[in-house]
Design a protein around this motif. Structure first.
Motif, mmCIF file in Angstrom:
data_model
loop_
_atom_site.group_PDB
_atom_site.id
_atom_site.type_symbol
_atom_site.label_atom_id
_atom_site.label_comp_id
_atom_site.label_asym_id
_atom_site.label_seq_id
_atom_site.Cartn_x
_atom_site.Cartn_y
_atom_site.Cartn_z
ATOM 1 N N LEU A 170 0.846 -1.182 0.000
ATOM 2 C CA LEU A 170 0.000 0.000 0.000
ATOM 3 C C LEU A 170 0.884 1.235 0.000
ATOM 4 O O LEU A 170 1.792 1.358 0.830
ATOM 5 C CB LEU A 170 -0.894 -0.002 1.248
ATOM 6 N N ASP A 171 0.643 2.135 -0.931
ATOM 7 C CA ASP A 171 1.284 3.448 -0.959
ATOM 8 C C ASP A 171 0.298 4.492 -0.448
ATOM 9 O O ASP A 171 -0.873 4.492 -0.849
ATOM 10 C CB ASP A 171 1.655 3.858 -2.391
ATOM 11 N N VAL A 172 0.755 5.385 0.417
ATOM 12 C CA VAL A 172 -0.028 6.550 0.802
ATOM 13 C C VAL A 172 0.898 7.766 0.722
ATOM 14 O O VAL A 172 1.996 7.741 1.288
ATOM 15 C CB VAL A 172 -0.622 6.436 2.219
ATOM 16 N N LEU A 173 0.469 8.796 0.008
ATOM 17 C CA LEU A 173 1.258 10.008 -0.167
ATOM 18 C C LEU A 173 0.438 11.233 0.199
ATOM 19 O O LEU A 173 -0.790 11.243 0.039
ATOM 20 C CB LEU A 173 1.751 10.156 -1.611
ATOM 21 N N ASP A 174 1.143 12.285 0.636
ATOM 22 C CA ASP A 174 0.485 13.545 0.994
ATOM 23 C C ASP A 174 0.446 14.519 -0.178
ATOM 24 O O ASP A 174 0.423 15.732 0.010
ATOM 25 C CB ASP A 174 1.189 14.183 2.196
ATOM 26 N N MET A 175 0.421 13.988 -1.405
ATOM 27 C CA MET A 175 0.555 14.836 -2.594
ATOM 28 C C MET A 175 -0.559 15.879 -2.708
ATOM 29 O O MET A 175 -0.338 16.958 -3.276
ATOM 30 C CB MET A 175 0.624 13.988 -3.866
ATOM 31 N N HIS A 176 -1.744 15.579 -2.174
ATOM 32 C CA HIS A 176 -2.827 16.562 -2.303
ATOM 33 C C HIS A 176 -2.638 17.731 -1.329
ATOM 34 O O HIS A 176 -3.137 18.835 -1.593
ATOM 35 C CB HIS A 176 -4.175 15.876 -2.103
ATOM 36 N N ILE A 177 -1.920 17.503 -0.242
ATOM 37 C CA ILE A 177 -1.528 18.617 0.613
ATOM 38 C C ILE A 177 -0.506 19.476 -0.110
ATOM 39 O O ILE A 177 -0.604 20.707 -0.165
ATOM 40 C CB ILE A 177 -0.953 18.107 1.944
ATOM 41 N N VAL A 178 0.486 18.822 -0.703
ATOM 42 C CA VAL A 178 1.520 19.537 -1.458
ATOM 43 C C VAL A 178 0.894 20.314 -2.610
ATOM 44 O O VAL A 178 1.212 21.492 -2.841
ATOM 45 C CB VAL A 178 2.582 18.551 -1.971
ATOM 46 N N ASN A 179 -0.014 19.659 -3.329
ATOM 47 C CA ASN A 179 -0.627 20.317 -4.484
ATOM 48 C C ASN A 179 -1.573 21.441 -4.073
ATOM 49 O O ASN A 179 -1.793 22.392 -4.841
ATOM 50 C CB ASN A 179 -1.367 19.288 -5.344
ATOM 51 N N HIS A 180 -2.151 21.353 -2.870
ATOM 52 C CA HIS A 180 -2.967 22.454 -2.376
ATOM 53 C C HIS A 180 -2.136 23.731 -2.295
ATOM 54 O O HIS A 180 -2.621 24.824 -2.628
ATOM 55 C CB HIS A 180 -3.537 22.117 -1.003
#
Length: 354
Positions: free
Chosen positions: A168-178
């Motif tokens: 399972l991969d989980v990334l905080d990319m949507h925080i970064v992209n915000h």
């Protein structure tokens, strides 16, 4: 009756017409009336378009193995099936702030070295013989291992073994992209040079001593891999001594050994043992939480909807939706969970309740 006379006879209609004309006028100057949208911006309680959902590993595994026939790791860069929340399809989100997916690496493959602003974690689901290399440490991947790839850390994966490996991969990319702050970089070499043996960071930083001169404060854990074989006995000890939370079971928080804080500034993770027969009390919090089943079977009721789970299944509880866990199998169950709680806590907005 003339239009003017009609407006005089109906003052409310006249006011509405005047307001609309005013709104159109200021719209041309990139202005908008707050009083028209305030209720949608400031709500009495959290509102989310995200929905509770569950992905059965037995089905996902079939699709993943098919993907191994359809595209190579080199072509895909990362062969991942995205876990898309049904409440916001097409956005590559499992919660509003987090990305999640199942990654597959086949025997003999290499997922080439790169780095990016988003932090990532891996929770190993199935298979043996693969590794992930992070910042010069080559770490073997075994079931239940919790592996961290921090912001901008170079990393690559490989599978010199004889069987497919999935995690399972989980990334905080949507925080970064915000914040519109995403960067990424690829390297000329497919694999990074490694100068630390497997488990080096855990033995160096997580055993009660620290290398002399190590900074006293850091916002991320220096440990690359928290092995399941070392975490599970801690849960067993908590169970034996009766340290069982009525909502979460015997639960530990993966911690930064330097300061006891979260492993990453944006994401925090827990591992919980739910004893045989466990029936949890209701709980909710503002961090939408991704769960993965390390062992056992049970059912979690989220916002009144039951989700039956077993080994390696993944499910999500959206923000401020009440949930309860229950073990239905013949033994204990173990749940891994991850959320954006550290980011919310740093902003002072995280809350929990029943």
């Amino acid at each position: 009756m003339s239009m003017a006379t009609a407006d005089q006879a109906n003052p409310k209609h006249n006011i509405q017409g005047s307001r609309q004309a005013y709104y159109e006028k200021i719209k041309g100057y990139n202005l908008a009336p707050l009083w028209e949208v305030l209720r949608g911006l400031v709500t009495p309680e959290p509102k989310s378009q995200m929905q509770p959902a569950l992905w059965k590993f037995a089905q996902v595994e079939k699709y993943m193995l098919e993907a191994g026939d359809v595209i190579t790791a080199e072509e895909a860069e990362r062969r991942v099936l995205v876990l898309e929340n049904p409440g916001d399809p097409g956005k590559s989100k499992i919660t509003n702030s987090l990305f999640a997916g199942i990654q597959l690496i086949m025997p003999g493959e290499i997922a080439e070295a790169h780095q990016h602003t988003a932090s990532a974690i891996r929770f190993v689901l199935k298979g043996e013989g693969a590794y992930t290399a992070v910042e010069g440490e080559k770490s073997s991947m075994e079931h239940g291992d919790f592996i961290i790839t921090a912001n901008w850390a170079p990393h690559d994966h490989g599978n010199p073994g004889s069987e497919p490996v999935m995690w399972l991969d989980v990334l905080d990319m949507h925080i970064v992209n915000h914040f519109q702050a995403s960067f990424a970089n690829h390297f000329d070499e497919k694999m990074q040079n490694v100068n630390h043996e497997d488990g080096d960071s855990f033995e160096r930083f997580a055993t009660g001593v620290l290398p002399d001169g190590m900074p006293a404060v850091t916002n991320r854990s220096p440990v690359i891999n928290y092995p399941y074989r070392k975490m599970k006995p801690i849960l067993d000890r908590l169970k034996k001594t009766g340290d069982i939370d009525k909502r979460h079971g015997a639960r530990v928080r993966y911690a930064n050994p330097i300061n006891g804080g979260p492993v990453l500034p944006t994401m925090g993770a827990h591992l919980a043992l739910l004893p045989k027969g466990f029936k949890g009390e209701p709980y909710r919090s503002t961090d939408g939480t991704v769960f993965c089943v390390a062992e056992g079977s049970g059912v979690t009721v989220i916002d009144g909807q039951p989700f039956e789970w077993g080994g390696n299944d993944v499910f999500v509880a959206p923000p401020w939706k009440r949930y309860t866990h229950e073990v239905t199998g013949s033994g204990d169950a173990v749940l891994f969970s991850i959320s954006d709680r550290p980011a919310q806590e740093s902003l002072g907005i995280w809350r929990e309740g029943q």
